[in-house]
Design a protein around this motif. Sequence first.
Motif, PDB file in Angstrom:
ATOM      1  N   ALA A  45      66.555  -5.288  28.213  1.00 32.68           N
ATOM      2  CA  ALA A  45      66.065  -4.013  27.670  1.00 32.68           C
ATOM      3  C   ALA A  45      65.088  -3.353  28.649  1.00 32.68           C
ATOM      4  CB  ALA A  45      65.402  -4.252  26.313  1.00 32.68           C
ATOM      5  N   LYS A  46      64.222  -4.163  29.229  1.00 33.61           N
ATOM      6  CA  LYS A  46      63.219  -3.656  30.167  1.00 33.61           C
ATOM      7  C   LYS A  46      63.892  -2.991  31.383  1.00 33.61           C
ATOM      8  CE  LYS A  46      58.997  -5.744  31.771  1.00 33.61           C
ATOM      9  NZ  LYS A  46      58.253  -6.971  31.897  1.00 33.61           N
ATOM     10  N   VAL A 106      75.760  -2.345  32.794  1.00 32.19           N
ATOM     11  CA  VAL A 106      75.975  -1.599  31.542  1.00 32.19           C
ATOM     12  C   VAL A 106      75.890  -0.101  31.853  1.00 32.19           C
ATOM     13  CG1 VAL A 106      74.977  -1.044  29.281  1.00 32.19           C
ATOM     14  CG2 VAL A 106      75.147  -3.425  30.004  1.00 32.19           C
ATOM     15  N   LEU A 107      74.863   0.286  32.607  1.00 31.19           N
ATOM     16  CA  LEU A 107      74.708   1.717  32.930  1.00 31.19           C
ATOM     17  C   LEU A 107      75.809   2.177  33.884  1.00 31.19           C
ATOM     18  CD1 LEU A 107      70.840   2.122  33.179  1.00 31.19           C
ATOM     19  CD2 LEU A 107      72.367   2.498  31.249  1.00 31.19           C
ATOM     20  N   GLU A 165      69.882 -12.578  35.639  1.00 32.30           N
ATOM     21  CA  GLU A 165      71.140 -12.104  35.033  1.00 32.30           C
ATOM     22  C   GLU A 165      70.891 -10.802  34.276  1.00 32.30           C
ATOM     23  OE1 GLU A 165      72.519 -16.714  34.257  1.00 32.30           O
ATOM     24  OE2 GLU A 165      72.261 -15.387  32.545  1.00 32.30           O
ATOM     25  N   ALA A 166      69.736 -10.736  33.608  1.00 31.93           N
ATOM     26  CA  ALA A 166      69.394  -9.536  32.824  1.00 31.93           C
ATOM     27  C   ALA A 166      69.389  -8.298  33.723  1.00 31.93           C
ATOM     28  CB  ALA A 166      68.029  -9.728  32.177  1.00 31.93           C
ATOM     29  N   LYS A 167      68.880  -8.466  34.923  1.00 34.67           N
ATOM     30  CA  LYS A 167      68.787  -7.341  35.857  1.00 34.67           C
ATOM     31  C   LYS A 167      70.190  -6.837  36.227  1.00 34.67           C
ATOM     32  CE  LYS A 167      66.148  -6.313  39.978  1.00 34.67           C
ATOM     33  NZ  LYS A 167      65.332  -6.826  41.040  1.00 34.67           N
ATOM     34  N   THR A 168      71.076  -7.787  36.550  1.00 33.28           N
ATOM     35  CA  THR A 168      72.453  -7.409  36.922  1.00 33.28           C
ATOM     36  C   THR A 168      73.161  -6.787  35.720  1.00 33.28           C
ATOM     37  OG1 THR A 168      72.500  -9.250  38.456  1.00 33.28           O
ATOM     38  CG2 THR A 168      74.622  -8.308  37.869  1.00 33.28           C
ATOM     39  N   ARG A 204      65.678   1.698  34.484  1.00 32.32           N
ATOM     40  CA  ARG A 204      66.736   2.410  35.205  1.00 32.32           C
ATOM     41  C   ARG A 204      67.017   3.777  34.598  1.00 32.32           C
ATOM     42  NH1 ARG A 204      69.964   0.005  38.810  1.00 32.32           N
ATOM     43  NH2 ARG A 204      69.280  -2.085  39.377  1.00 32.32           N
ATOM     44  N   LEU A 205      66.821   3.881  33.277  1.00 38.58           N
ATOM     45  CA  LEU A 205      67.139   5.162  32.622  1.00 38.58           C
ATOM     46  C   LEU A 205      66.104   6.241  32.951  1.00 38.58           C
ATOM     47  CD1 LEU A 205      68.410   3.922  29.174  1.00 38.58           C
ATOM     48  CD2 LEU A 205      69.672   5.337  30.795  1.00 38.58           C
TER      49      LEU A 205
END
Length: 556
Positions: free
Chosen positions: A24-25, A351-352, A343-346, A30-31
């Motif tokens: 989420a972070k 997703v985006l 993994e969360a970062k990738t 990134r958004l």
Amino acid sequence: MAEREERPTRVVVIGGGFAGVNTAKQLIARLGRRRDVSVELLSEENYFVFQPLLPEVAAGGIAATHVVNPIRELVPGARFRCCRVVSIDHAAKDVLVSQGAGLELVRVPYDQLVFCLGKITSFAAMPGVAEHGLAMKDLSDAFRLRNHVVRCLELADIERDPAAKAALLTFVVAGGGFSGVETIGELSELVSRSLAYFPHIARDEVRFALVHAGPRILPEMSEALGAAARAVLERRGVQMLLDARVRAASPNAVYLADGRVLETRTFVCTVGTAPNPIVEQALAQGGFRRAELNGRPIPAFAVTAELACLDRPGYWAVGDCAGVPSPSGKGLCPPTAQFAMREAKTCARNVLATIDRQPLQPFAFRPLGSLASLGQRSAVAELFGLHLTGFIAWFLWRTVYLLKLPGFVRRLRVALDWTLDLFFPRDITQLSVLRHEHLHIHHYEPGEAIVRQGQVGREMYVILQGEVEISAAGAGAVARLGAREVFGERALLEDTPRNATVRAVRASDVLVMSRSDVRAMAKSLPVLEDYFSDLLRSRHPQAGAPIETSLAVGQP
Ligand SMILES: Cc1cc2nc3c(=O)[nH]c(=O)nc-3n(C[C@H](O)[C@H](O)[C@H](O)COP(=O)(O)OP(=O)(O)OC[C@H]3O[C@@H](n4cnc5c(N)ncnc54)[C@H](O)[C@@H]3O)c2cc1C
């Protein structure tokens, strides 16, 4: 139609651990100012737990609240919903959650769904461990263990029976991985630093044992470091029970598969995990593929190198609930926080990229190394190929974890805890840790006493499974009882001593009911009041008048 086109793409992340919070972070970072994508994080608790520091919380080196962060504070740009995920409606693309004080069932719609549910603790394969073992997974586990250990020291200090004292001073941990080794190391520090306050406990009366199924501890690290950790712990008096498995546990002992019995009042079980039920549900019904390890299916989502669930567009999995192909090309990534965060970062990036129809990037990460604290200012570390042990490794361990802890304020608080801990004794305040005030289940192995003649009983029992023998001094064995039969009803007769001893003949599970439980039940259902009165009258005809009042409302 126009309204639908304007609606933001909804990314829903489920799980508030290392994987979920970091996904989420990263999405929010990134958004930036984009408003065409919304991020919602769902988790059962409103806080994130930094699990690697839990053994230190259990040992009283860090205050419990200093290793947790409110999720809202960590991910301010995301919508946070404190709720329990109940199921996923894949056809409607809704997550079904129970939320609010009334546990209302609500649908949370998604376009992209990221599973970050981790694994759960499960002791189902070891009878009695769920009831009598302590886990080391959540903040409440660490808090409970610290208070339990201090209580054992308090009781041991005044115990006159040597066998009971020995059991109170025996601390058993199962699992020779990071969490088991760190837990026993930290426990030994807590106990040894607290002994100064307990004049009736000699240092050599305290015993620690580590039970591990493999031939060496810390199998995640090199053999040399595993051996170094073992030597440090053994020097401190920790008994290593290697190639040994826990078979069962009772309130009095831990039973090993090879027949050995460890009499103890403190058993911490860091082994025994199971897939999260929502992951199991999705794997069984949602058309997801199971990951494979060494050619065998495991209960985790099979994902691509980009973290997308295989054959299920719009679904992603990160962390312990995902079988992520190792960037080294061999097997899967280990279920660790270090990997979950990367993994969360990738995943967030991909997703985006999917929403923006851009190419995806595979997960690439070379672990920096690993560290395990052994307590008492000692650790083992493998960093950038270097092997370190002792104080330097311990200092490094503290520095690395301090830097990794999210939030400046929490970091400051932990740093302060550690500084104070260098100069002052550990806090031995014992707070109430009663786990079951009401109906609960106990497991007993054959031969174990459940109640003893002469003791004042305040609990009665229903046999759920197994068999018990009732014996009385001078009369020997007087009866055997099996499933659905009741004993210990004398507890209802106002603090009269037990007139018999009851032992398990076979492995037995018993429902334990306090006197107040029974009285509350008798009060609410006349049929139960009649049942308990008849039981007392038939088994204790000599008791007379007390029977009339024993079920009276309002008595403790
Ligand atoms: C004592 C201990 C020490 C450790 N030490 C280290 C270490 O030194 N280094 C290291 O790299 N790793 C370490 N680990 C492992 C590491 O903590 C895990 O790999 C990591 O926590 C996995 O993160 P996760 O987000 O996948 O799962 P988890 O952290 O388990 O998070 C799962 C989340 O999902 C939520 N959830 C589950 N079910 C539901 C539901 N139905 N509805 C809503 N929410 C739900 C949970 O509340 C939780 O927030 C340690 C673990 C333990 C227990």
